[in-house]
Design a protein around this motif. Structure first.
Motif, short mmCIF file in Angstrom:
data_model
loop_
_atom_site.label_atom_id
_atom_site.label_comp_id
_atom_site.label_asym_id
_atom_site.label_seq_id
_atom_site.Cartn_x
_atom_site.Cartn_y
_atom_site.Cartn_z
N ILE A 112 0.71 -1.25 0.12
CA ILE A 112 -0.22 0.08 -0.14
C ILE A 112 0.82 1.23 -0.04
O ILE A 112 1.82 1.37 0.79
N PRO A 113 0.55 2.23 -0.70
CA PRO A 113 1.39 3.48 -0.74
C PRO A 113 1.42 4.11 0.45
O PRO A 113 0.54 4.20 1.18
N THR A 114 2.44 4.90 0.81
CA THR A 114 2.75 5.50 1.96
C THR A 114 1.81 6.60 2.27
O THR A 114 1.15 6.81 3.51
N LEU A 115 1.44 7.41 1.00
CA LEU A 115 0.73 8.83 1.30
C LEU A 115 -0.74 8.33 1.84
O LEU A 115 -1.24 8.88 2.65
N PRO A 116 -1.47 7.63 1.01
CA PRO A 116 -2.87 7.11 1.42
C PRO A 116 -2.95 6.66 2.89
O PRO A 116 -3.74 7.09 3.65
N THR A 117 -1.71 5.70 3.31
CA THR A 117 -1.99 5.51 4.60
C THR A 117 -1.96 6.20 5.60
O THR A 117 -2.39 6.52 6.55
N MET A 118 -0.86 7.38 5.29
CA MET A 118 -0.83 8.48 6.44
C MET A 118 -2.10 9.28 6.45
O MET A 118 -2.63 9.73 7.52
N VAL A 119 -2.56 9.57 5.45
CA VAL A 119 -4.02 10.14 5.50
C VAL A 119 -5.18 9.41 6.14
O VAL A 119 -5.76 10.19 7.11
N VAL A 120 -5.19 8.20 5.83
CA VAL A 120 -6.35 7.32 6.76
C VAL A 120 -5.87 7.43 8.10
O VAL A 120 -6.74 7.57 9.03
N LEU A 121 -4.89 7.01 8.74
CA LEU A 121 -4.20 7.09 10.06
C LEU A 121 -4.59 8.35 10.69
O LEU A 121 -4.95 8.53 11.78
N ALA A 122 -4.29 9.56 10.12
CA ALA A 122 -4.52 10.87 10.46
C ALA A 122 -5.96 10.91 10.68
O ALA A 122 -6.38 11.86 11.72
N ILE A 123 -6.90 10.71 9.95
CA ILE A 123 -8.29 10.94 10.30
C ILE A 123 -8.65 10.27 11.21
O ILE A 123 -9.56 10.41 12.31
N LEU A 124 -8.40 8.88 11.29
CA LEU A 124 -8.49 7.85 12.65
C LEU A 124 -8.08 8.71 13.78
O LEU A 124 -8.86 8.83 14.84
N PHE A 125 -6.85 9.21 13.85
CA PHE A 125 -6.44 9.69 15.07
C PHE A 125 -7.34 11.18 15.49
O PHE A 125 -7.73 11.31 16.67
N ALA A 126 -7.74 11.78 14.36
CA ALA A 126 -8.79 13.06 14.90
C ALA A 126 -9.80 12.50 15.50
O ALA A 126 -10.39 13.04 16.39
N ILE A 127 -10.64 11.30 14.84
CA ILE A 127 -11.78 10.88 15.16
C ILE A 127 -11.83 10.50 16.61
O ILE A 127 -12.43 11.05 17.45
N ILE A 128 -10.78 9.68 16.97
CA ILE A 128 -10.61 9.17 18.45
C ILE A 128 -10.24 10.36 19.39
O ILE A 128 -10.79 10.31 20.40
N SER A 129 -9.64 11.31 18.86
CA SER A 129 -9.21 12.46 19.93
C SER A 129 -10.48 13.22 20.08
O SER A 129 -10.51 14.10 21.22
N LEU A 130 -11.58 13.10 19.45
CA LEU A 130 -12.93 13.78 19.64
C LEU A 130 -13.82 12.98 20.60
O LEU A 130 -14.71 13.54 21.00
N LEU A 131 -13.60 11.89 20.70
CA LEU A 131 -14.31 11.10 21.63
C LEU A 131 -14.15 11.42 23.18
O LEU A 131 -13.10 12.10 23.79
#
Length: 432
Positions: A112-131
């Motif tokens: 899997i290319p690194t750029l899409p991986t970083m973007v998806v992980l960043a989105i997950l970080f943001a969502i959990i941080s708002l819980l």
């Protein structure tokens, strides 16, 4: 600041462990262990030792119930508050970037290319941080158990449980082959960072009572020390078994081992074991973003609302993504940012603690001068190091960054006192 103090011993311990037990902890240790053996666990062990040392300040933080920048700002002025909080904020951007880099290398095993991986992980970080923090605590506890089981399965598949039991002795022996500047450069900034790290403070102040506070910190330290030696033992065992290909990148070591144990990247077990490495990143990444957002929102520049929090979280996430493209060796990159923060803030914080004992009060001018010079010195050297990785002082990049900050901080703290007592005082007396 009022806190809803409801964390019991186990909830506090789980959150304290999750604050540092992420991809940097796991993959960084594995990366180091490929060349250093069990000594690759030095960073992880230092986090456990730092948590033990934190017991000395835990009661102080719990009673004060304020961030370190608020404490210093109340004593020495709003400028100090802003400066300390910005130092903490900048260091967290680097640590978040490390989580994204690690995640990209894990999923690189699947092609899997690194750029899409970083973007998806960043989105997950943001969502959990708002819980809400209580919900996050339960989620992270389950995620930590899953990752722990994956590493235990690795020990079982490699017949390395005996190696794990002997790992404390192996760790002590293998450290003898690591240079003293390197050992001190990794361990000292990490231990000191735990003492002034808002990622820990945010949970410490929410312990429901002092008994839960001390027990939670002690349990967290024990768990971190137990977890610290797992990745290195797995890597050493795999190396001794001859399953690692020649020339493998250190960041891909643990994903490769778990894929091999699970029968390959095409098998369900192999996929599950590799994906389990991503799980601790959700804990640390979300924790980082939560603290970053709180830091910015405490400036009261934006109105207090859910949308403001979402906006700030999004901006912080984008900063982390931008820094992630820089890359670098995981543990070194983490400790670089730790060293810069410690180098800039530690001396003013010690001056504040001395004042709390009522033995001596450093002037506001002295503390401000110390903070400004030490912060600019450590951040400046950090930037130089990122641009030119071959540049170092004291035979250790980390020790150089922290050392230049602390030494300049001490020097200008004393200079400020001399100016305040002899020159500024004389000018005031002459005007009178």
């Amino acid at each position: 600041m009022a806190f809803d103090r409801r964390l019991d011993t186990f909830s506090l311990a789980a959150l304290l462990v999750s604050a540092h037990y992420g991809l940097g902890f796991v993959l960084g240790t594995a990366e180091k262990s490929l060349t250093l053996g069990t000594a690759g666990s030095l960073y992880a062990v230092s986090l456990g030792l730092g948590t033990i040392v934190l017991l000395g300040l835990a009661k102080f933080y719990w009673r004060q119930a304020e961030q370190i920048w608020t404490l210093l700002g109340s004593a020495y002025g709003d400028v100090v508050k802003v400066f300390v909080s910005l130092m903490s904020w900048s260091s967290l951007i680097g640590i978040e970037a490390v989580q994204l880099i690690s995640g990209a290398f894990i999923l690189k095993v699947f092609g899997i290319p690194t750029l899409p991986t970083m973007v998806v992980l960043a989105i997950l970080f943001a969502i959990i941080s708002l819980l809400p923090i209580e919900k996050a605590g339960w989620i992270l506890r389950g995620l930590l158990v899953l990752n722990f089981l994956a590493l235990l399965y690795g020990l079982w598949a490699l017949h390395a449980f005996g190696d794990y039991l002997r790992s404390p002795i192996e760790f002590a022996q293998s450290l003898q082959h690591v240079s003293l500047p390197t050992t001190v450069g990794i361990s000292l900034p990490t231990i000191l960072l735990v003492l002034i790290d808002m990622k820990y403070q945010q949970f410490v102040v929410q312990a429901k009572d002092l008994q839960s506070l001390y027990r939670g910190c002690t349990l967290a330290a024990i768990l971190i020390l137990l977890l610290a030696l797992l990745p290195s033992t797995v890597v050493v065992a795999a190396h001794n078994a001859g399953i690692l290909p020649v020339g493998i990148d250190g960041k891909e070591t643990l994903p490769y081992i778990l894929a091999w144990i699970g029968g390959g990247t095409q098998k369900p077990l192999g996929i599950a074991l590799i994906v389990s490495l991503l799980i601790p990143a959700l804990g640390l990444g979300s924790s980082i973003l939560r603290v970053q957002s709180k830091t910015v929102l405490d400036f009261n520049i934006l109105p207090a609302s859910v949308w403001s929090r979402i906006f700030v979280t999004t901006v912080n996430t984008l900063f982390g993504l931008a820094v992630a493209f820089k890359g670098g060796e995981i543990i070194n990159l983490i400790v670089y940012f730790y060293a810069a923060y410690v180098g800039g803030v530690f001396v003013p914080f010690v001056a504040y603690l001395v004042a709390q004992t009522e033995r001596y009060n450093f002037s506001k001018t002295s503390v401000k001068l110390s903070l400004f010079v030490s912060s600019f010195s450590s951040i400046g050297l950090l930037i130089i190091t990122l641009i030119n990785p071959n540049f170092s002082l004291l035979n250790s990049v980390e020790l150089g960054i922290m050392g230049i900050g602390i030494l300049s901080g001490v020097f200008f703290l004393l200079v400020g006192e001399l100016l305040e007592k002899y020159f500024l005082k004389s000018e005031v007396e002459e005007k009178v």
